[in-house]
Design a protein around this motif. Structure first.
Motif, mmCIF file in Angstrom:
data_model
loop_
_atom_site.group_PDB
_atom_site.id
_atom_site.type_symbol
_atom_site.label_atom_id
_atom_site.label_comp_id
_atom_site.label_asym_id
_atom_site.label_seq_id
_atom_site.Cartn_x
_atom_site.Cartn_y
_atom_site.Cartn_z
ATOM 1 N N LEU A 4 10.439 56.156 -3.254
ATOM 2 C CA LEU A 4 9.950 55.934 -1.902
ATOM 3 C C LEU A 4 8.472 56.250 -1.860
ATOM 4 N N PHE A 5 7.759 55.522 -1.016
ATOM 5 C CA PHE A 5 6.356 55.852 -0.842
ATOM 6 C C PHE A 5 6.237 57.235 -0.236
ATOM 7 N N SER A 6 5.261 57.982 -0.673
ATOM 8 C CA SER A 6 5.022 59.295 -0.096
ATOM 9 C C SER A 6 4.304 59.124 1.240
ATOM 10 N N LEU A 7 4.344 60.168 2.032
ATOM 11 C CA LEU A 7 3.627 60.136 3.305
ATOM 12 C C LEU A 7 2.144 59.896 3.073
ATOM 13 N N THR A 8 1.603 60.474 2.020
ATOM 14 C CA THR A 8 0.188 60.303 1.708
ATOM 15 C C THR A 8 -0.131 58.844 1.396
ATOM 16 N N ALA A 70 14.404 60.301 3.582
ATOM 17 C CA ALA A 70 14.442 61.617 2.934
ATOM 18 C C ALA A 70 15.601 62.460 3.475
ATOM 19 N N LEU A 71 15.817 62.412 4.779
ATOM 20 C CA LEU A 71 16.924 63.167 5.385
ATOM 21 C C LEU A 71 18.277 62.647 4.905
ATOM 22 N N ARG A 72 18.431 61.338 4.833
ATOM 23 C CA ARG A 72 19.708 60.760 4.391
ATOM 24 C C ARG A 72 19.952 61.003 2.904
ATOM 25 N N ARG A 73 18.909 60.923 2.108
ATOM 26 C CA ARG A 73 19.055 61.227 0.674
ATOM 27 C C ARG A 73 19.448 62.686 0.483
ATOM 28 N N ASP A 74 18.825 63.572 1.237
ATOM 29 C CA ASP A 74 19.152 64.996 1.156
ATOM 30 C C ASP A 74 20.607 65.236 1.578
ATOM 31 N N TYR A 75 21.019 64.589 2.669
ATOM 32 C CA TYR A 75 22.402 64.703 3.150
ATOM 33 C C TYR A 75 23.387 64.317 2.041
ATOM 34 N N LEU A 76 23.160 63.164 1.416
ATOM 35 C CA LEU A 76 24.067 62.696 0.370
ATOM 36 C C LEU A 76 24.027 63.597 -0.866
ATOM 37 N N ARG A 77 22.836 64.063 -1.211
ATOM 38 C CA ARG A 77 22.712 64.957 -2.376
ATOM 39 C C ARG A 77 23.470 66.252 -2.134
ATOM 40 N N ILE A 108 22.981 64.670 11.325
ATOM 41 C CA ILE A 108 22.090 65.292 10.339
ATOM 42 C C ILE A 108 21.089 66.231 11.000
ATOM 43 N N LEU A 109 20.322 65.733 11.970
ATOM 44 C CA LEU A 109 19.307 66.599 12.583
ATOM 45 C C LEU A 109 19.928 67.718 13.421
ATOM 46 N N LYS A 110 21.038 67.444 14.066
ATOM 47 C CA LYS A 110 21.712 68.506 14.834
ATOM 48 C C LYS A 110 22.192 69.610 13.894
ATOM 49 N N THR A 111 22.716 69.234 12.750
ATOM 50 C CA THR A 111 23.152 70.240 11.772
ATOM 51 C C THR A 111 21.976 71.095 11.321
ATOM 52 N N TRP A 112 20.860 70.450 11.004
ATOM 53 C CA TRP A 112 19.677 71.219 10.626
ATOM 54 C C TRP A 112 19.265 72.147 11.762
ATOM 55 N N TYR A 113 19.185 71.607 12.965
ATOM 56 C CA TYR A 113 18.770 72.395 14.133
ATOM 57 C C TYR A 113 19.673 73.622 14.307
ATOM 58 N N ASP A 114 20.971 73.433 14.201
ATOM 59 C CA ASP A 114 21.933 74.519 14.405
ATOM 60 C C ASP A 114 21.864 75.584 13.324
ATOM 61 N N ILE A 162 9.471 67.459 6.296
ATOM 62 C CA ILE A 162 9.767 67.380 4.864
ATOM 63 C C ILE A 162 9.530 68.717 4.177
ATOM 64 N N SER A 163 8.440 69.406 4.539
ATOM 65 C CA SER A 163 8.173 70.693 3.881
ATOM 66 C C SER A 163 9.071 71.809 4.420
ATOM 67 N N THR A 164 9.343 71.823 5.719
ATOM 68 C CA THR A 164 10.182 72.875 6.301
ATOM 69 C C THR A 164 11.624 72.791 5.771
ATOM 70 N N LEU A 165 12.150 71.576 5.697
ATOM 71 C CA LEU A 165 13.532 71.395 5.244
ATOM 72 C C LEU A 165 13.621 71.256 3.730
ATOM 73 N N LYS A 166 12.466 71.250 3.067
ATOM 74 C CA LYS A 166 12.366 71.117 1.619
ATOM 75 C C LYS A 166 13.077 69.848 1.131
ATOM 76 N N LEU A 167 12.755 68.740 1.795
ATOM 77 C CA LEU A 167 13.328 67.450 1.431
ATOM 78 C C LEU A 167 12.546 66.834 0.284
ATOM 79 N N ARG A 168 13.171 65.944 -0.448
ATOM 80 C CA ARG A 168 12.481 65.242 -1.529
ATOM 81 C C ARG A 168 12.248 63.819 -1.153
#
Length: 168
Positions: A4-8, A70-77, A108-114, A162-168
């Motif tokens: 995936l393209f990076s944010l940069t 990134a969130l969906r890849r992290d979820y599946l991983r 996904i985001l609700k789980t992270w939030y909780d 991405i940095s707070t949740l340490k996503l790849r």
């Protein structure tokens, strides 16, 4: 999985496109006299502004799509690797019910939030708010009360997510 393209990289593309637009709408463009023959200075300025605004929205949409990936890849991983942390355990419960079709916001985001502390929850809340902007963009921009987020705001929240949740 494809890279995936990076944010940069997305931000660099945005800067290049905006610089190209500014050059195109300037006297330095060799086709400027023909292209803008009947335009007033105000019309040229307005059209450039419209093009830059559209570019901002398209770039913001691309950033939000990158964060979703990134969130969906992290979820599946986390589901596949059977990690023992609270987020991974909650994700496996969601995966059991929905498989690969977890809802981004409600699952996904609700789980992270909780499962985050108060300072990290702010980041997830800001991202969740920006999803309304993404929906407005992706679904035809037909309702009048469009959420307003600049490319810079979207970029910063995406980077923080991405940095707070340490996503790849």
């Amino acid at each position: 999985m494809p890279s995936l393209f990076s944010l940069t990289e997305i931000a660099n593309h945005h800067v290049d496109v905006e610089a190209s637009l500014r050059l195109y709408f300037s006297n330095a463009n060799p086709t400027f006299p023909q292209r803008f023959f009947s335009y007033t200075l105000t019309e040229i300025t307005d059209e450039l502004s419209d093009r830059i605004n559209e570019t901002e929205m398209q770039s913001a949409l691309t950033i939000l799509a990158r964060v979703e990936a990134a969130l969906r890849r992290d979820y599946l991983r986390r589901c596949k690797d059977k990690l023992a942390d609270d987020v991974s355990i909650a994700f496996r419960k969601i995966h059991k019910a929905r498989g690969n079709h977890a809802r981004l916001d409600d699952d996904i985001l609700k789980t992270w939030y909780d499962n985050l502390g108060n300072s990290e929850r702010v980041v997830v809340s800001r991202l969740r708010g920006m999803l309304k902007f993404r929906h407005w963009m992706a679904h035809g921009r037909y309702w009048n009360h469009r959420p307003v987020h600049s490319f810079q705001d979207v970029y910063l929240v995406a980077d923080l997510t991405i940095s707070t949740l340490k996503l790849r």
